[in-house]
Structures are given as structure tokens and as C-alpha cells.
Design a protein around this motif. Structure first.
Motif, PDB file in Angstrom:
ATOM      1  N   LYS A  74       0.831  -1.208   0.000  1.00 23.21           N
ATOM      2  CA  LYS A  74       0.000   0.000   0.000  1.00 23.21           C
ATOM      3  C   LYS A  74       0.865   1.256   0.000  1.00 23.21           C
ATOM      4  CE  LYS A  74      -4.300  -1.732   1.885  1.00 23.21           C
ATOM      5  NZ  LYS A  74      -5.037  -1.353   0.668  1.00 23.21           N
ATOM      6  N   SER A  75       1.979   1.217   0.746  1.00 24.92           N
ATOM      7  CA  SER A  75       2.870   2.380   0.779  1.00 24.92           C
ATOM      8  C   SER A  75       3.497   2.623  -0.590  1.00 24.92           C
ATOM      9  CB  SER A  75       3.970   2.161   1.826  1.00 24.92           C
ATOM     10  OG  SER A  75       3.420   2.130   3.122  1.00 24.92           O
ATOM     11  N   SER A  78       0.874   4.015  -2.958  1.00 25.15           N
ATOM     12  CA  SER A  78       0.559   5.395  -2.602  1.00 25.15           C
ATOM     13  C   SER A  78       1.648   6.336  -3.104  1.00 25.15           C
ATOM     14  CB  SER A  78       0.410   5.514  -1.083  1.00 25.15           C
ATOM     15  OG  SER A  78       0.165   6.844  -0.706  1.00 25.15           O
ATOM     16  N   GLU A  79       2.903   5.932  -2.954  1.00 26.10           N
ATOM     17  CA  GLU A  79       4.013   6.764  -3.422  1.00 26.10           C
ATOM     18  C   GLU A  79       4.033   6.870  -4.946  1.00 26.10           C
ATOM     19  OE1 GLU A  79       6.864   5.578   0.372  1.00 26.10           O
ATOM     20  OE2 GLU A  79       7.485   5.053  -1.666  1.00 26.10           O
ATOM     21  N   GLY A 160       4.490   6.215  11.841  1.00 28.42           N
ATOM     22  CA  GLY A 160       3.663   6.087  10.651  1.00 28.42           C
ATOM     23  C   GLY A 160       2.203   6.418  10.869  1.00 28.42           C
ATOM     24  N   HIS A 276      -3.014   6.545   8.869  1.00 22.44           N
ATOM     25  CA  HIS A 276      -1.630   6.264   8.479  1.00 22.44           C
ATOM     26  C   HIS A 276      -1.110   7.381   7.573  1.00 22.44           C
ATOM     27  CE1 HIS A 276       1.924   4.130   7.038  1.00 22.44           C
ATOM     28  NE2 HIS A 276       1.728   3.260   8.013  1.00 22.44           N
ATOM     29  N   ARG A 278       0.460   7.105   4.997  1.00 21.22           N
ATOM     30  CA  ARG A 278       0.293   6.780   3.575  1.00 21.22           C
ATOM     31  C   ARG A 278      -0.992   7.377   3.005  1.00 21.22           C
ATOM     32  NH1 ARG A 278      -1.539   1.654   5.664  1.00 21.22           N
ATOM     33  NH2 ARG A 278       0.587   0.818   5.699  1.00 21.22           N
TER      34      ARG A 278
END
Length: 298
Positions: A74-75, A78-79, A160, A276, A278
Motif C-alpha cells: 500500500k505504501s 501510494s508513493e 507512521g 496512516h 500513507r
């Protein structure tokens, strides 16, 4: 591993599969055919050399490797979205689900005003209020991407996780309007009758019992229930007494009840909203967070 051989679209499909643990639901979420998602799952299994999703009793379950992949995946996605920076969709045309985890009392305070506000500002946002399993579970769900927003009392700062304080809660003591203790309410009257205690874990004691013991007093807990919202109906026709969060107790909604300030100073608690990092650029999540904050600024 040759990174040039990895199809980034495959990671998007994998993210949905790991969220849903169900091929058909993932296909519906991605607007893809079930065979296409099944094929993608097989390619992901080959890529990671792991089954990722295994059949259980009537459902699929994530393997240990799949659970470990969820947060990092997921991170990364997202990035990547931030890197590409697609044109913003107007809020009133945004179509998105936002998952929220909170106990019954915050849900009671938030759900109605939130839906009313979103109906005007972002009607395509769909809040999903998920079951409450305690603060520790909510923290884990935020970290692994199982939920987007959690509202609770978080006692620790977690790497986080961003936290904001919605308000500082205090308590009232509630009982039926014609209760004997209501005639001259004081400490002795408060402790002379059985108390209803709310506990999500079934505990028959709370910090109040420790506080009473420190001054040489005690109370009798006559019933333990899993939800604050159950309590008013239990008080209306019995001699039970309960200490309830002040924000969640609406005197107008319970005309058969009276409420008093506790006869001793009882420490309240801050109610936090957490998400979070993210999700910092997730417009749907951030709009829901901003809307919840506005609810408590009124």
C-alpha cells in the motif's frame, strides 16, 4: 529479480486481492472480469513464490507472506500515485470507499453528521463503519491497511500513524428520573445502588474502582455490557446507575433519565482520530477526516 519484468498493474490487482481476500469482490472493485483477476493472482503467486491466498472453510485466507506484503504494498502504490500526480477529481465526483473503525459511542456521535455533510460535499464517498475490537486491533488495522481511519483513545505515539485530538471527554452519572438517589445525589447515594459498566472486553472493573479504593470506598458493579448505547434503556426502569461519556449522552433523547456530575472528580480522556501517513494525499480519506473535525468544532 529483473524489475523491468514487473507489471505495475499487477501490484494494483494484488492490493485489491489482499484487501478483499476474494477474487469476485476484487474483480468488482477493479471493474475487471473474474478470469482476468484469477489470472493476475496466479501471476502474483509465481512472482512471489507463495500461494498468497489459500482456500479455507468457505472462504479464502491470506498467507503469512501475503499479510507481510499488505502494508509495504500500500505504501509503494501510494508513493507511485503521488509520483504520477494525476489530475484531481472534483470532490462531488469522487467515487471511493473510506473505512472507519471506532466503538459504538463515537460512531453514534459521528455517523449521522458525517453522512449529512458528505451528502452535500462528496456524495460518492461511501463510509464503511467496521466492527470495533479494541484500540490495539485498531492500531494494527491502520498499520496493515485494514482500515483508513480509527477513532479511539490512543495512549502511545506509533511510527507512521498521525493522531489528532477531537475533544476531551468528561462523564455524567445517569439514572432514571424518579430514582431514589436523584432526590439528594451525593457520593453515598451514588455508591448505594448497583452500577452498569461498559466494557468491550468484559472486564468487571475500571479505573474508577481504583480511584474509589484510594479513598476507602467501593461500588457494586451490577451488570457489564459491551455498548454505551445499551445503557440508557437499562436505566429507564431499574435502580441501576451508570457513568456515561458526556458527549454521547443526549438528555433530550432520554426524557426518563436524569444526569448529574460525578460527586468526586473523575478523570476524563481525550478522543483521538488516527490515520496512516500513507493516506496523507488520499483526498477521500482526508476529506472525511476534515469533515469529522468540523463536526466537533461546531
Amino acid at each position: 529479480m529483473n524489475l523491468r519484468s514487473i507489471d505495475l498493474n499487477l501490484l494494483v490487482v494484488l492490493d485489491a486481492l489482499l484487501d478483499e481476500a476474494h477474487v469476485s469482490r476484487a474483480a468488482h472493485r477493479l471493474n475487471l472480469s473474474q478470469p482476468a483477476v484469477s489470472n493476475a493472482l496466479q501471476r502474483c503467486r509465481d512472482l512471489f513464490d507463495d500461494p498468497l491466498l489459500e482456500r479455507g472453510r468457505g472462504a479464502m485466507r491470506r498467507t503469512a507472506r501475503a499479510e507481510a506484503l499488505r502494508g509495504p504494498l500500500k505504501s509503494i502504490l501510494s508513493e507511485l500515485i503521488d509520483l504520477v500526480d494525476p489530475p484531481e477529481t472534483p470532490l462531488n465526483r469522487l467515487r471511493q470507499t473510506v473505512r472507519l473503525t471506532m466503538a459504538d459511542d463515537p460512531t453514534f456521535l459521528i455517523a449521522g453528521p458525517l453522512l449529512t455533510a458528505l451528502q452535500s460535499s462528496a456524495p460518492g464517498l461511501t463510509p464503511i463503519f467496521q466492527p470495533w475490537n479494541g484500540s490495539a486491533a485498531a492500531e494494527r488495522d491502520l498499520l496493515n491497511g485494514e482500515t483508513d481511519i480509527a477513532v479511539s483513545v490512543f495512549t502511545n505515539q506509533i511510527e507512521g500513524i498521525e493522531q489528532i485530538t477531537l475533544f476531551d471527554e468528561t462523564y455524567v452519572v445517569a439514572m432514571r428520573r424518579d430514582h431514589p438517589a436523584a432526590q439528594a445525589f451525593d457520593l453515598d447515594a451514588w455508591l448505594a445502588f448497583p452500577h452498569v459498566l461498559m466494557s468491550g472486553t468484559g472486564d468487571a472493573q475500571s479505573p474508577l474502582d481504583v480511584q474509589l479504593a484510594a479513598i476507602g470506598r467501593s461500588r457494586r458493579v451490577g451488570a457489564v455490557v459491551p455498548s454505551f448505547q445499551l445503557v440508557p434503556s437499562l436505566l429507564a426502569h431499574t435502580d441501576y446507575i451508570a457513568m456515561l461519556p458526556k458527549h454521547g449522552f443526549d438528555q433530550k433523547a432520554h426524557p426518563l433519565l436524569s444526569s448529574f456530575d460525578p460527586p468526586i472528580e473523575v478523570r476524563g480522556f481525550p478522543l483521538h482520530l488516527a490515520s496512516h501517513t500513507r493516506q496523507s494525499n488520499n483526498r477521500g480519506v482526508q476529506h472525511v477526516i476534515a469533515t469529522i473535525r468540523e463536526i466537533f468544532l461546531v
